[in-house]
Design an enzyme around this catalytic site. Structure first.
Site, short mmCIF file in Angstrom:
data_model
loop_
_atom_site.label_atom_id
_atom_site.label_comp_id
_atom_site.label_asym_id
_atom_site.label_seq_id
_atom_site.Cartn_x
_atom_site.Cartn_y
_atom_site.Cartn_z
N ASP A 190 -9.72 8.82 1.55
CA ASP A 190 -9.01 7.94 0.61
C ASP A 190 -9.80 6.64 0.40
O ASP A 190 -9.23 5.54 0.42
CB ASP A 190 -7.60 7.62 1.12
CG ASP A 190 -6.69 7.08 0.03
OD1 ASP A 190 -6.99 7.30 -1.16
OD2 ASP A 190 -5.67 6.43 0.36
N LYS B 90 1.43 -4.03 8.80
CA LYS B 90 1.75 -3.03 7.77
C LYS B 90 3.01 -2.28 8.20
O LYS B 90 3.03 -1.62 9.24
CB LYS B 90 0.58 -2.06 7.61
CG LYS B 90 0.76 -1.07 6.47
CD LYS B 90 -0.31 0.01 6.49
CE LYS B 90 -1.67 -0.51 6.12
NZ LYS B 90 -2.65 0.59 5.98
N GLY C 146 0.82 -1.20 0.00
CA GLY C 146 0.00 0.00 0.00
C GLY C 146 0.85 1.25 0.00
O GLY C 146 2.08 1.18 -0.10
#
Length: 436
Positions: free
Chosen positions: A239, A142, A123
């Site tokens: 987003d 992440k 990402g």
């Protein structure tokens, strides 16, 4: 000879003078003491810097261990280490932030991910790895990448917001890591990955049927509705895109990635452009002002993706604009995998909602609550058996032969719309060249 009254006056004067002197000495002593304490605190803060994170009601401080943590190495691409139940005999450097989210050190995550071996995705924040946490549960780690477009601010926003926002249609943040230069976010594991991968992943990917797509649209709507109307203060995601919609083992959708999100303190807010091309509200692009209706626009694009399986960066809106020239234009750009397996009436109703969401005038777009109600009505109609017009029934006799003809017509329409979109793009580029 000094009389008694004079002695009394002198005594009182001396006493007052001494009292005043003592008070002044006490005042300066206290001031000196607090000054020393302040200097000591400043020195400590310089040795152990912190990253302030603000929640709705109080400040949350995420310690930054860059200056006082044992040295650790970044992930390597070597062979994975043998996985062992390290949490049974390992004393974790684990704290709980004021927002209630556990904090892990770098080595904890390194072991949980088997030295960062299994990549789940990539990402804007960085790569995502599969992890097994101390309680045995699967998670997604992440990791902030060195070339990431996001930094400490987005990291802090994510921890801050997800520390107070909890809803079944928002991805749950289960931990984080701040260790020297390392920044990591730990999420619940979503076994079916992102909506983007399911729609565009190519051969071998599971095909989403119409009922699943309708439920996904409703799940996303519920998640946004909580952000806009349930959170205090309200939150604008900023987003929303198919890559940030994750699916669990039951194909239920959850909204993810809150790094660009903002708490709504005014009706509209000004900001530098942040978001993803193809999903951004044109009004926001032209004015730098975003509102809740900017999220509505992005959601409308996602709904159109669910219907057409055309990516926004592959001229989706051009297809939609061209298809709108015909009363049944949406039928022509329906995802080919849904032909014969979807209710045309439901497709048209959902497309109608999506078109309202992407209206060029923000005030004419519906609220998220209205969108939720529209989608619920479609699902309720389905559950009561009110479907009147499915593609399979509309073809009538000779269904398979007609289906083949319809598939051919849709393919031809995709090609034709693609050519028209290409011509329009060429004309646009020529105009840009002419004006430069």
């Amino acid at each position: 000879m000094v009389n008694r009254s004079d002695l009394v006056v002198i005594g009182i004067s001396v006493g007052l003078a001494l009292g005043l002197l003592l008070a002044l000495l006490l005042f300066f002593a206290i001031k000196w003491y607090y000054g020393r304490s302040h200097l000591r605190r400043c020195a400590n803060e310089q040795n152990s810097p912190t990253l302030p994170v603000h929640t709705a009601k109080r400040g949350v401080v995420i310690p930054d261990d860059r200056a006082n943590t044992e040295s650790s190495q970044p992930p390597e691409n070597g062979a994975p280490t043998q996985h062992q139940p390290w949490w049974n005999n390992h004393t974790k450097d684990l704290t709980v932030s004021a927002s209630g989210i556990p904090r892990y050190n770098y080595k904890d995550i390194q072991k949980a991910t088997q030295n960062f071996t299994t990549v789940l995705g990539q990402g804007s924040f960085g790569p995502v790895y599969k992890a097994v946490m101390p309680n045995g549960e699967l998670a997604a780690a992440k990791v902030h990448g060195s070339n990431s477009s996001q930094g400490d601010r987005e990291f802090q926003t994510e921890v801050s917001l997800l520390g107070r926002l909890h809803h079944r249609n928002l991805v749950n943040l289960t931990g984080y890591c701040v260790d020297k230069s390392h920044r990591m976010l730990i999420y619940e594991f979503m076994s079916n990955g992102s909506l983007e991968n399911l729609l565009y992943g190519g051969e071998g990917m599971q095909v989403l049927n119409w009922e699943e797509r309708l439920q996904i649209a409703l799940d996303i709507s519920h998640g946004i509705e909580y952000l806009h109307e349930g959170a205090v203060p309200p939150v604008i995601h900023r987003d929303l895109k198919s890559a940030n919609i994750l699916l669990d083992h039951s194909m239920r959708a959850k909204v993810a990635d809150f790094g660009l999100s903002k708490e709504m303190v005014l009706d509209r807010m000004t900001s530098g452009l942040k978001g993803t091309h193809g999903y951004m509200d044109p009004t926001y692009i032209s004015t730098n002002k975003y509102t809740m209706k900017s999220d509505i626009y992005s959601f409308g694009v996602i709904i159109l993706e669910l219907i057409t399986a055309i990516h926004p960066q592959q001229n989706l809106m051009e297809y939609i604009n061209l298809a709108s020239m015909s009363p049944d234009g949406i039928d022509e750009i329906l995802d080919q995998k849904l032909v014969g397996n979807a209710s045309i009436e439901e497709v048209r109703l959902l497309a109608k909602i999506a078109n309202r969401c992407v209206h060029k005038t923000p005030r004419k777009r519906p609220s998220i609550g209205e969108v939720t109600q529209f989608i619920l009505k479609i699902k309720q109609s389905r559950s009561r058996g009110r479907r009147q017009d499915t593609m399979s029934s509309s073809f009538g006799v000779g269904y398979e032969e007609d289906l083949s003809r319809v598939m051919s017509r849709i393919k031809d329409q995709h090609v034709e719309l693609g050519l028209l979109a290409g011509v329009k793009e060429e004309n646009h580029q020529e105009r840009n060249i002419a004006t430069t």
